[in-house]
Design a protein around this motif. Structure first.
Motif, mmCIF file in Angstrom:
data_model
loop_
_atom_site.group_PDB
_atom_site.id
_atom_site.type_symbol
_atom_site.label_atom_id
_atom_site.label_comp_id
_atom_site.label_asym_id
_atom_site.label_seq_id
_atom_site.Cartn_x
_atom_site.Cartn_y
_atom_site.Cartn_z
ATOM 1 N N ASP A 162 -1.157 9.348 12.826
ATOM 2 C CA ASP A 162 -1.766 8.116 13.322
ATOM 3 C C ASP A 162 -1.575 7.054 12.246
ATOM 4 O O ASP A 162 -2.439 6.850 11.386
ATOM 5 N N LEU A 163 -0.419 6.395 12.291
ATOM 6 C CA LEU A 163 -0.064 5.412 11.278
ATOM 7 C C LEU A 163 -1.053 4.255 11.259
ATOM 8 O O LEU A 163 -1.387 3.730 10.198
ATOM 9 N N ASP A 164 -1.566 3.868 12.426
ATOM 10 C CA ASP A 164 -2.547 2.784 12.508
ATOM 11 C C ASP A 164 -3.788 3.130 11.681
ATOM 12 O O ASP A 164 -4.261 2.310 10.884
ATOM 13 N N SER A 201 6.470 4.873 13.169
ATOM 14 C CA SER A 201 5.460 4.332 14.092
ATOM 15 C C SER A 201 5.544 4.971 15.472
ATOM 16 O O SER A 201 4.661 4.772 16.304
ATOM 17 N N ALA A 202 6.567 5.776 15.712
ATOM 18 C CA ALA A 202 6.668 6.503 16.985
ATOM 19 C C ALA A 202 5.517 7.493 17.132
ATOM 20 O O ALA A 202 5.190 7.908 18.245
ATOM 21 N N GLY A 203 4.897 7.874 16.007
ATOM 22 C CA GLY A 203 3.724 8.753 16.048
ATOM 23 C C GLY A 203 4.054 10.221 15.888
ATOM 24 O O GLY A 203 3.500 10.896 15.045
ATOM 25 N N ILE A 228 0.852 -1.196 0.000
ATOM 26 C CA ILE A 228 0.000 0.000 0.000
ATOM 27 C C ILE A 228 0.883 1.240 0.000
ATOM 28 O O ILE A 228 2.044 1.186 0.392
ATOM 29 N N THR A 229 0.326 2.350 -0.445
ATOM 30 C CA THR A 229 1.010 3.640 -0.399
ATOM 31 C C THR A 229 0.284 4.516 0.607
ATOM 32 O O THR A 229 -0.937 4.643 0.560
ATOM 33 N N ILE A 230 1.054 5.102 1.522
ATOM 34 C CA ILE A 230 0.507 5.928 2.590
ATOM 35 C C ILE A 230 1.074 7.335 2.462
ATOM 36 O O ILE A 230 2.269 7.510 2.250
ATOM 37 N N THR A 231 0.211 8.325 2.618
ATOM 38 C CA THR A 231 0.660 9.719 2.652
ATOM 39 C C THR A 231 0.743 10.148 4.110
ATOM 40 O O THR A 231 -0.242 10.057 4.842
ATOM 41 N N GLY A 240 -8.809 -4.376 7.604
ATOM 42 C CA GLY A 240 -8.454 -5.571 8.369
ATOM 43 C C GLY A 240 -7.021 -5.565 8.868
ATOM 44 O O GLY A 240 -6.626 -6.454 9.628
ATOM 45 N N PHE A 241 -6.228 -4.609 8.445
ATOM 46 C CA PHE A 241 -4.843 -4.503 8.881
ATOM 47 C C PHE A 241 -4.649 -3.215 9.669
ATOM 48 O O PHE A 241 -5.392 -2.265 9.505
ATOM 49 N N GLY A 242 -3.612 -3.201 10.508
ATOM 50 C CA GLY A 242 -3.284 -2.018 11.286
ATOM 51 C C GLY A 242 -1.797 -1.966 11.545
ATOM 52 O O GLY A 242 -1.006 -2.702 10.928
ATOM 53 N N LEU A 243 -1.395 -1.131 12.478
ATOM 54 C CA LEU A 243 0.020 -0.949 12.792
ATOM 55 C C LEU A 243 0.690 -2.261 13.199
ATOM 56 O O LEU A 243 1.829 -2.512 12.831
ATOM 57 N N LYS A 244 -0.028 -3.102 13.919
ATOM 58 C CA LYS A 244 0.558 -4.379 14.363
ATOM 59 C C LYS A 244 0.872 -5.310 13.190
ATOM 60 O O LYS A 244 1.653 -6.237 13.324
#
Length: 184
Positions: free
Chosen positions: A62-64, A150-152, A31-34, A73-77
């Motif tokens: 909020d990367l999650d 992921s440190a936020g 996936i691509t995240i901005t 169905g997916f998240g930071l974990k």
């Protein structure tokens, strides 16, 4: 008989273990995240012979939530890797082709930092054209930024060698996009 049963159990376990690994790999999604758009108001700086800090700003992402919006169905974990795709800077206010632009700077850099994490720096080598309202920093997409981002909360710092003092404040928006892999 016992040896045949033991051999059969060992082979069966290997097949099941191998199959589970393949199922996990099959569920991976690219996936691509901005990331957060960070706005800097850079005041006029005196001419320098070396790199100086233009401005630092802190932003929270909020990367999650970003992962969930792109991969249901997916998240930071479930994040396997996060590599930077693009890092851009755009002048959104104060641009003037004569006295207020990116050509006032040479060898710009953008650094992303989080407490206790290894910082990441991207560079723009050289002097942008006076007509440029945006620049693309050269990024290394081999570096996994999963722990850093992921440190936020990230601190973004812009640095450059100042070739000429700008006449007015420049408002610069920095934007990052990431290529992410999520999976089980």
């Amino acid at each position: 008989m016992k040896k045949k049963l033991l051999a059969l159990l060992v082979i069966g376990s290997a097949v099941v273990g191998s199959s589970c690994s393949k199922i996990k790999e099959a569920t991976n999604q690219d996936i691509t995240i901005t990331g957060a758009e960070v706005t800097f108001v850079v005041a006029p700086k005196d001419v320098s012979t070396g790199s100086v800090e233009l401005k630092s700003e802190t932003a929270t992402t909020d990367l999650d939530a970003l992962i969930k919006s792109k991969a249901s169905g997916f998240g930071l974990k479930n994040l396997k890797s996060l590599k930077i795709k693009t890092l851009t800077a755009e002048i959104t206010n104060g641009f003037d082709a004569t006295n207020n632009n990116f050509s006032s700077f040479k060898d710009l850099s953008a650094t992303l930092e989080a407490t206790g994490k290894t910082p990441f720096t991207a560079n723009y080598v050289g002097t942008p054209a006076a007509s440029s309202t945006s620049i693309n920093f050269a990024v290394s997409n081999t570096v996994d930024l999963k722990d850093l981002v992921s440190a936020g909360t990230l601190k973004y710092t812009l640095k450059a060698t100042v070739l000429k003092k700008n006449a007015n404040n420049l408002t610069i928006k920095v934007k990052t996009t990431y290529d992410a892999v999520v999976g089980l």
